[in-house]
Write a protein that holds these residues in place. Sequence first.
Motif, PDB file in Angstrom:
ATOM      1  N   GLU A   1      -9.586  -1.767   2.359  1.00  0.00           N
ATOM      2  CA  GLU A   1      -8.300  -2.280   3.369  1.00  0.00           C
ATOM      3  C   GLU A   1      -8.696  -1.579   4.594  1.00  0.00           C
ATOM      4  O   GLU A   1      -8.976  -2.151   5.396  1.00  0.00           O
ATOM      5  CB  GLU A   1      -8.011  -3.177   3.030  1.00  0.00           C
TER       6      GLU A   1
ATOM      7  N   ASP B   1      -7.403  -2.399  -3.635  1.00  0.00           N
ATOM      8  CA  ASP B   1      -6.279  -2.204  -3.280  1.00  0.00           C
ATOM      9  C   ASP B   1      -7.399  -3.095  -2.015  1.00  0.00           C
ATOM     10  O   ASP B   1      -8.457  -1.807  -0.925  1.00  0.00           O
ATOM     11  CB  ASP B   1      -5.681  -1.063  -2.090  1.00  0.00           C
TER      12      ASP B   1
ATOM     13  N   SER C   1       0.455  -1.213   0.123  1.00  0.00           N
ATOM     14  CA  SER C   1       0.095   0.294   0.521  1.00  0.00           C
ATOM     15  C   SER C   1       0.744   1.611  -0.163  1.00  0.00           C
ATOM     16  O   SER C   1       0.217   2.497  -0.531  1.00  0.00           O
ATOM     17  CB  SER C   1      -1.410  -0.105   1.392  1.00  0.00           C
TER      18      SER C   1
HETATM   19 MG    MG Z   1      -1.930  -2.975   2.229  1.00  0.00          MG
END
Ligand code: MG
Length: 496
Positions: free
Chosen positions: A136, A185, A111
């Motif tokens: 997430e 993500d 990330s």
């Molecule tokens: Mg991540």
Amino acid sequence: MSKPSGRPQTRYVCQSCGESFLRWEGQCRACSAWNSLVETQVRTPRAARVGSAPRAGSAGGAAAPITLADVGEPDQPRLAVGIGELDRVLGGGLVPGSLVLVGGEPGIGKSTLLLQVAAGIAARSGPLSVLYATGEESAAQLRLRADRLGLLSGPAAGIRILAESAIDRIAEIALAEPPVLLVVDSVQTATIDDLDGPAGSVGQVRGAALRLMELAKPEGIAVVLVGHVTKDGSIAGPKTLEHLVDAVLTLEGERYAAIRLLRASKNRFGSTEEVGVFEMGDAGLSEVADPARAFLAEHEGPAPGSVIAPTLEGSRPLLVEVQALVAPGPGGTPRRTASGVDPNRVALLVAVLARRAGIGLASHDIYVNLAGGLSVDEPGLDLPLALALASSLRDRPIRPGTVAIGEVGLLGELRSVAGVERRLREAARLGFDRAIVPRPARSGAPASVPGLEIVAVGSLREAIDVAFAGSRAASGGAASGDVPGGQAVAAGSARC
Ligand code: MG
Ligand code: TYD
């Protein structure tokens, strides 16, 4: 082929390998996993559902054959991200309309890397050019990271954040105002409406990737998908995802060490030979100034069980420290632990050392590791591994300033590896003054590198003799850091 009916069709998809079956069974017939089949609705491909007019030659248009001569040269403009190491791995930058999967263990920095990529694109293509969908983390968590990376001002502040995991919603927003780059993500949290099964299941992962591909190609959006790697080292739904996407990049390293390696295991628009080396710091990932030495562990003076190997990652030479620890076992089956290297290779070397070089390790516990959390899968690591094992058993460092590379055969013979000269030049540049390499095959001339004494040996036994010639025993703290430069080495002089 069955006729379309009013009822949605279902298949039973194995969550382990991705194979699908008409009926439920307790064990997957493809991969033998138990209780892994999950009922999943089947969807007809919806290339025409998403997006506007398809571009010529892209997915979604009715394809008509053209002659090879009429195929135009690819004029894919690249979106340079502005992070040199990443652009290098991508082959010059992101390709519009491509789908890239970035894999890695949780917490490795995916990330972080992608937020930096998003900032790079925003700086070049303007604010609003990036849509970052996070399933997430919350937008607030993402803001915290952006703050840490110093991205709350400037063009990066215009990155659009979408805390959403439903791919249909993400696609809708992306279509309303198409970004240059869409980050999702992660794929494990992504869900699509018309599929059953929990997020992260093979059906959902594959469905999400397919839908994103349908979005990417006609719209010319570069889509980057984040995928967590499962324990066995594969990205969830590997068979179904890796063949779908255009490029698979993997971020590797030890979570608690700073160095990260970015590799392309698949790249439709570039080479898979390149690796990128990063360092995780307080302000995110930065490029490493001298990648060749990034994986050398820092310790004072020579240590028993440590051997430096000049490896080649794609076209880039990296010097890696191979570490081995050998200790008498408590009886019973000895422990064998290998990290970063193939454990089968270690087992083979233990056998060859015993039978061909008189170094018995059968009853010893053995731990092998590559410094810096690197994984290397090349036969050239055999010789440094074998030397590290011998060095640890003797509790005696090999002669300081030495590197070693070469494949070990079952008869204890050594075989050369590709790119020896390139590896050795890098070793010389970093201050090493002696290299133990396999004797070249009949016709080959030995490599020659200024400042480096190259000792060509034919067998593992010979290599061990050379490696310990001129080294001092470690006991009593006698090992010193001095490098006896330019000293001639007498093969076969030292034997414990
Ligand atoms: Mg991540
Ligand atoms: P993250 O990008 O969240 O990993 P992933 O998305 O692969 O799960 O990175 C997580 C780790 O990186 C976390 O332990 C904190 C560390 N980190 C830094 O060391 N420096 C930084 O500037 C940032 C943003 C993270």
